[in-house]
Design a protein around this motif. Structure first.
Motif, short mmCIF file in Angstrom:
data_model
loop_
_atom_site.label_atom_id
_atom_site.label_comp_id
_atom_site.label_asym_id
_atom_site.label_seq_id
_atom_site.Cartn_x
_atom_site.Cartn_y
_atom_site.Cartn_z
N HIS A 131 49.45 -2.21 -42.17
CA HIS A 131 48.45 -2.09 -41.53
C HIS A 131 48.19 -2.45 -39.93
O HIS A 131 47.57 -2.29 -38.63
CB HIS A 131 47.41 -1.90 -41.81
CG HIS A 131 46.38 -1.12 -42.48
ND1 HIS A 131 46.64 -1.56 -44.03
CD2 HIS A 131 46.72 0.14 -42.74
CE1 HIS A 131 46.19 -0.42 -44.74
NE2 HIS A 131 46.07 0.60 -44.17
N GLN A 132 49.23 -3.45 -39.96
CA GLN A 132 49.31 -4.58 -38.61
C GLN A 132 50.30 -4.24 -37.98
O GLN A 132 50.46 -4.57 -36.87
CB GLN A 132 49.72 -5.33 -38.90
CG GLN A 132 50.72 -6.18 -39.49
CD GLN A 132 50.73 -7.46 -39.88
OE1 GLN A 132 51.31 -8.43 -38.61
NE2 GLN A 132 50.85 -8.32 -40.57
N CYS A 133 51.59 -2.66 -37.93
CA CYS A 133 52.14 -2.03 -37.77
C CYS A 133 52.48 -1.79 -36.67
O CYS A 133 50.94 -0.58 -36.41
CB CYS A 133 53.47 -1.99 -38.46
SG CYS A 133 54.31 -3.16 -39.83
N SER A 134 53.16 -0.92 -35.81
CA SER A 134 52.98 0.42 -35.29
C SER A 134 53.11 1.39 -35.94
O SER A 134 54.30 1.22 -36.15
CB SER A 134 54.68 0.39 -34.25
OG SER A 134 54.00 -0.51 -32.84
N ILE A 135 52.92 1.84 -36.46
CA ILE A 135 52.56 3.35 -37.44
C ILE A 135 52.85 4.40 -36.97
O ILE A 135 52.59 5.11 -35.98
CB ILE A 135 51.20 2.85 -38.47
CG1 ILE A 135 50.43 1.99 -38.65
CG2 ILE A 135 51.61 4.02 -39.32
CD1 ILE A 135 49.34 2.04 -38.73
N HIS A 136 54.01 4.85 -37.46
CA HIS A 136 55.28 6.01 -37.24
C HIS A 136 54.59 7.13 -37.78
O HIS A 136 55.77 7.10 -38.59
CB HIS A 136 57.55 5.73 -36.37
CG HIS A 136 56.62 4.56 -35.58
ND1 HIS A 136 57.03 4.52 -34.00
CD2 HIS A 136 57.38 3.36 -35.69
CE1 HIS A 136 57.05 3.31 -33.87
NE2 HIS A 136 57.58 2.41 -34.90
N LEU A 137 54.14 8.39 -37.77
CA LEU A 137 53.98 9.28 -38.19
C LEU A 137 54.58 10.71 -37.33
O LEU A 137 54.70 10.21 -36.07
CB LEU A 137 52.31 9.78 -37.95
CG LEU A 137 51.42 8.23 -38.18
CD1 LEU A 137 50.11 8.65 -38.81
CD2 LEU A 137 51.77 7.76 -40.10
N ASN A 138 54.98 11.92 -37.74
CA ASN A 138 55.86 12.67 -37.62
C ASN A 138 57.38 11.70 -36.75
O ASN A 138 57.48 12.32 -35.90
CB ASN A 138 55.06 13.37 -36.73
CG ASN A 138 53.60 14.19 -37.03
OD1 ASN A 138 54.09 14.14 -38.41
ND2 ASN A 138 52.97 14.74 -36.47
N CYS A 139 57.64 10.56 -36.95
CA CYS A 139 58.72 10.17 -37.34
C CYS A 139 60.00 10.12 -38.21
O CYS A 139 61.04 8.75 -37.71
CB CYS A 139 58.58 8.71 -36.29
SG CYS A 139 57.34 8.98 -34.79
N LEU A 155 53.65 10.73 -32.97
CA LEU A 155 52.23 9.50 -33.32
C LEU A 155 52.42 7.84 -33.26
O LEU A 155 52.97 7.49 -34.26
CB LEU A 155 51.25 9.83 -33.92
CG LEU A 155 50.70 11.96 -34.11
CD1 LEU A 155 49.73 12.32 -35.32
CD2 LEU A 155 50.18 11.67 -32.91
N GLU A 156 51.83 7.08 -32.70
CA GLU A 156 52.17 5.64 -32.52
C GLU A 156 50.39 5.25 -33.02
O GLU A 156 49.53 5.36 -31.88
CB GLU A 156 52.98 4.68 -31.53
CG GLU A 156 53.04 3.28 -31.59
CD GLU A 156 54.01 2.37 -30.51
OE1 GLU A 156 54.91 3.00 -31.04
OE2 GLU A 156 53.28 1.86 -30.23
#
Length: 576
Positions: A397-405, A429-430
């Motif tokens: 949860h503290q990360c840069s969460i990369h979605l559609n990557c 999405l970041e």
């Protein structure tokens, strides 16, 4: 204090009350130097000028300091880094010289720092796979090994390779580009003096050594070429490729995307190379600490002082500014933290500039793919790939969460849609949730989320302007994708703000919505940033300088443009 509820609101809330900077001093009619714009680079320039004995004032158009590095309470009770949202690139010597910790800067380090969940069916009742990367090399190799043992073994050598190239260019960040006219023209003594501008380039060359061909390839090649050589697993390649395209209207298959990656990994935070962190209270905390340092040295900083025009004397030199309220403030020099377009096409009298210069300024590329969505939620997203059903924050949860990557093809398809004037139907999405580490940003149990999305064009297909319906449609599409990774996300939304490229331009003065004050393409870097005739911060008008991210070395909350411009101004004032 806002109270979190489970009721989702899909409308954009109005701007909440924001604490305005107190004017404890009165604006005078004359200073040694004026800085147009209170973004972080303008504040850095003001701090160094004032420390150098130059009486300096900063004039900020908005009610709050920071430019794009700003904190605002846009939803009651929720404090957002409204535009820029992460810190890493701020140069260490600026951090130290301006005593930013003493002046209030506090940073929460993130570790791990990147999380890429998959959209796939779990196997044997297990969750879908995901990739979690941080500072622990052994753990990184274990994570990568879920996709490829070969890639896991190659990863340590890749990070060492990238770090060596990134560290080598640091001397170039803290100095103006080589003075080509000085080296090639004029008297022998002046040419010899100009040779000292070659030193940073020589230092970089010495640091690179035998790696010069690797460096040249990285900055000119498509990043897909580099990553394909090192790795075979799609999730790892795509995760790394996001840093090669973020903020840029480019794809991993386009030449020059390698430099964008290098630009995003060359930072340092708390002496940890490549680290990124959240600023307590949001990114406005960076700007506030720089402003506090500048004020401690004697600089004067004003908000709600919009500059209408740069004043040019009969001798052709800058002599101050005309404010929107009709008052004039005079100075020996003027530094503009605005984009080159705003500076030279809107603020400078056109009759004072050569026609060929105006034409060149008009051709600077400001293409932007970015829409920023700021979201208030009443609970954390619960990702299928890393379940936390009790709402307790996980490391991811503290990360840069990369979605559609998950793959290069997904990134490429999103780019192609944006290039054709259509907001990506499966956008990159970041997602960042800074309130996981910084409790000052949201009410208890609630969180703020920054969603940095690509690819959305400035003009829609057919040259059509964005409407509110377009904004909502794109945001709803992005939220649908988040929902597929984290079911229940949409019902957690308390409020949101959607900022498409024209909004970023209107609110923050970012021409074209470009977060870097101009594309970071190879034709707009170093000796050609923003133009070949304007790479040393000096404009064609004597006494008028650029100090924003449109100058070398470019975008990001780095401070180098402000520092380099201030050093240039101090040198010129000493010669007078």
């Amino acid at each position: 204090m806002a109270v979190c509820t489970g009721r989702a609101r899909q409308t954009v809330p109005r701007l909440g009350a924001v604490t305005r900077a107190c004017h404890t001093i009165k604006l005078k009619t004359k200073y040694d130097a004026l800085v147009i714009g209170g973004g972080h680079n303008g504040l850095v320039a003001a701090a160094y000028l004032q420390k150098g004995g130059v009486n300096t004032a900063v004039l900020e158009r908005r009610h709050v300091l920071g430019g794009a590095a700003v904190s605002e309470e846009i939803i009651p009770g929720f404090h957002f880094s409204r535009a820029s949202y992460l810190l890493s690139l701020l140069r260490p010597h600026i951090y130290k010289d301006l005593e930013l910790k003493k002046h209030g800067l506090k940073v929460y380090m993130r570790d791990p720092h990147a999380f890429t969940p998959m959209l796939e069916e779990g196997v044997g009742g297990r969750p879908p796979r995901s990739l979690l990367l941080g500072s622990d090399l052994e753990k990184n190799m274990q994570e990568i090994g879920k996709f490829s043992e070969k890639d896991a073994k190659a990863y340590p050598a890749f990070t060492a390779y990238l770090e060596k190239l990134a560290c080598a260019i640091h001397p170039l960040l803290d100095a103006p580009p080589v003075d080509i006219p000085g080296v090639t023209q004029g008297a022998l003594w002046s040419r010899l003096a100009a040779l000292k501008t070659l030193r940073p380039l020589m230092k970089t060359g010495l640091k690179l050594g035998k790696n010069i061909p690797d460096f040249y390839e990285l900055i000119t090649a498509p990043i897909i070429k580099i990553l394909n050589r090192w790795f075979e697993s799609e999730p790892l390649r795509a995760t790394l490729a996001t840093d090669a395209v973020i903020g840029a209207m480019t794809s991993p298959s386009n030449p020059g995307s390698g430099y964008v990656l290098l630009h995003h990994v060359m930072g340092e935070l708390e002496k940890e190379k490549g680290a990124w962190g959240y600023v307590e209270g949001g990114m406005g905390g960076v700007s506030k600490s720089i402003a506090n340092s500048a004020r401690a040295s004697g600089a004067s900083i004003f908000t709600e002082k919009e500059v209408e025009q740069i004043l040019i004397g009969q001798d052709g030199c800058a002599k101050g500014v005309l404010l929107k309220d009709g008052s004039e403030v005079h100075s020996k020099v003027v530094l503009s933290n605005a984009t080159p377009h705003v500076t030279f096409r809107k603020l400078t009298p056109q009759s004072s500039l050569p026609p060929e210069f105006i034409k060149a300024v008009s051709q600077i590329d400001y293409t932007s793919p970015v829409t920023k969505i700021n979201v208030a939620v009443n609970r954390l997203p619960n990702f299928l790939a890393a379940p936390t059903p009790d709402g307790t924050p996980g490391p991811h949860h503290q990360c840069s969460i990369h979605l559609n990557c998950e793959s290069m093809d997904v990134l490429e398809a999103a780019y192609q849609e944006g290039k054709q004037g259509r907001p990506s139907t499966r956008p990159m999405l970041e997602m960042c949730i800074p309130s996981v580490l910084d409790p000052t940003l949201a009410p208890p149990g609630c969180h703020v989320i920054s969603i940095f999305t690509q690819f959305t064009p400035y003009w829609l297909e057919g040259g059509r302007a964005w409407t509110e319906e377009d904004r909502e449609k794109f945001a709803n599409s992005a939220f649908d994708w988040i929902e597929s990774y984290a079911p229940g996300f949409k019902s957690s939304v308390v409020g949101r703000e959607v900022l498409v490229p024209p909004d970023l331009e209107r609110i923050f003065g970012l021409t074209g919505g470009n977060i870097f004050h101009g594309a970071m393409s190879l034709d707009q870097l170093y000796l050609t940033r923003p133009l070949p005739s304007l790479s040393d911060y000096r404009s064609p008008i004597k006494g008028l300088y650029l100090c924003g991210s449109g100058c070398h070395p470019g975008g990001g909350v780095m401070g180098s443009s402000g520092w380099n411009a201030a050093m240039t101004v101090l040198a010129d004032l000493r010669r007078r």
